[in-house]
Write a protein that holds these residues in place. Structure first.
Motif, PDB file in Angstrom:
ATOM      1  N   TYR A 147      -4.230   4.927   3.739  1.00 57.85           N
ATOM      2  CA  TYR A 147      -3.363   4.323   2.714  1.00 57.85           C
ATOM      3  C   TYR A 147      -4.446   3.700   1.233  1.00 57.85           C
ATOM      4  O   TYR A 147      -5.609   3.616   1.653  1.00 57.85           O
ATOM      5  N   THR A 148      -3.597   3.454   0.346  1.00 57.56           N
ATOM      6  CA  THR A 148      -4.555   2.996  -0.840  1.00 57.56           C
ATOM      7  C   THR A 148      -3.534   1.943  -1.771  1.00 57.56           C
ATOM      8  O   THR A 148      -2.335   2.030  -1.452  1.00 57.56           O
TER       9      THR A 148
ATOM     10  N   LEU B  95       0.923  -1.364   0.233  1.00 55.83           N
ATOM     11  CA  LEU B  95      -0.105   0.016  -0.047  1.00 55.83           C
ATOM     12  C   LEU B  95       0.844   1.383  -0.138  1.00 55.83           C
ATOM     13  O   LEU B  95       1.905   1.054   0.593  1.00 55.83           O
ATOM     14  N   VAL B  96       0.381   2.618  -0.520  1.00 58.05           N
ATOM     15  CA  VAL B  96       0.769   3.767  -0.648  1.00 58.05           C
ATOM     16  C   VAL B  96       0.270   4.346   0.378  1.00 58.05           C
ATOM     17  O   VAL B  96      -0.920   4.412   0.583  1.00 58.05           O
ATOM     18  N   ASP B  97       0.847   5.534   0.906  1.00 55.92           N
ATOM     19  CA  ASP B  97       0.324   6.481   1.628  1.00 55.92           C
ATOM     20  C   ASP B  97       0.515   7.883   1.060  1.00 55.92           C
ATOM     21  O   ASP B  97       1.654   8.410   1.189  1.00 55.92           O
TER      22      ASP B  97
ATOM     23  N   VAL C 106      -6.149   0.933   8.547  1.00 58.31           N
ATOM     24  CA  VAL C 106      -5.105   1.914   7.911  1.00 58.31           C
ATOM     25  C   VAL C 106      -5.639   2.282   6.574  1.00 58.31           C
ATOM     26  O   VAL C 106      -5.287   3.439   5.950  1.00 58.31           O
ATOM     27  N   MET C 107      -6.850   2.019   6.365  1.00 55.21           N
ATOM     28  CA  MET C 107      -7.526   2.347   5.088  1.00 55.21           C
ATOM     29  C   MET C 107      -8.858   2.909   5.115  1.00 55.21           C
ATOM     30  O   MET C 107      -9.634   2.601   6.179  1.00 55.21           O
TER      31      MET C 107
ATOM     32  N   ILE D  44       3.646  10.777  -2.414  1.00 53.28           N
ATOM     33  CA  ILE D  44       3.518   9.596  -1.691  1.00 53.28           C
ATOM     34  C   ILE D  44       4.478   9.769  -0.545  1.00 53.28           C
ATOM     35  O   ILE D  44       5.546   9.843  -0.484  1.00 53.28           O
TER      36      ILE D  44
ATOM     37  N   LEU E 191       5.620   3.938   1.821  1.00 55.86           N
ATOM     38  CA  LEU E 191       5.519   2.581   1.337  1.00 55.86           C
ATOM     39  C   LEU E 191       5.199   1.580   2.453  1.00 55.86           C
ATOM     40  O   LEU E 191       5.808   1.567   3.319  1.00 55.86           O
ATOM     41  N   HIS E 192       4.092   0.879   2.404  1.00 57.27           N
ATOM     42  CA  HIS E 192       3.886  -0.226   3.531  1.00 57.27           C
ATOM     43  C   HIS E 192       3.354  -1.569   3.085  1.00 57.27           C
ATOM     44  O   HIS E 192       2.601  -1.522   2.040  1.00 57.27           O
TER      45      HIS E 192
END
Length: 167
Positions: free
Chosen positions: A44-45, A35-37, A133-134, A119, A122-123
């Protein structure tokens, strides 16, 4: 052809996202999704973004994935399609592509990658933490893509009826 139908085509976003997994780095057997922040929204997405004019959708997904995470993966299989009604953004469709399971080498490359300014980070997140988190709509999209991936329910992207080549 009725030219009058396309004189003012509807405004609609076509989002492309990549669903990439890795094995649990702690060795507990649980898969984690990449996922990216993003700086422009809370939570996140999946990595991804919009396709440009005349850009093939799967190549747009690949371009965004590479830019945001450093991974270059062949993307062709669509795991889920998510319709998003107009709200803060124009209405749109988001296509989520199967990126597969990253190798340890690829996961290490993601850790070393410096994402673009839009961004934050990254996770790799395990499935049981997605809802924490989303945003709810994003988490539901990822859960659906995960279910499709687990059950082999994806479909190839077609270009005028022919499956696009994997590049």
């Amino acid at each position: 052809m009725n030219d009058h139908l396309m004189r003012k085509p509807p405004a609609r976003r076509l989002g492309q996202q990549a669903f990439v997994l890795r094995e649990d780095p702690d060795g507990e057997g649980e898969l984690h999704v990449l996922l990216v922040d993003p700086v422009y929204r809370d939570g996140y997405t999946l990595p991804g973004g919009s396709a440009e004019a005349d850009e093939l959708p799967h190549l747009a997904a690949r371009r965004h994935l590479e830019s945001e995470t450093g991974l270059t993966l062949p993307l062709r299989t669509i795991l889920t399609v998510d319709y998003v009604p107009r709200d803060n953004y124009p209405e749109g469709l988001n296509l989520v592509y199967a990126g597969g399971v990253a190798t340890p080498r690829q996961a290490k490359a993601v850790s070393a990658h410096r994402p673009p300014q839009n961004i934050r980070a990254l996770h790799w997140i395990p499935r049981h933490l997605l809802d924490t988190v989303m945003p709810p709509d994003q988490a539901l999209r990822v859960h659906d893509a995960w279910d499709a991936w687990e059950h082999g329910a994806g479909r190839p992207l077609l270009l005028q009826g022919i499956p696009v080549p994997v590049r």
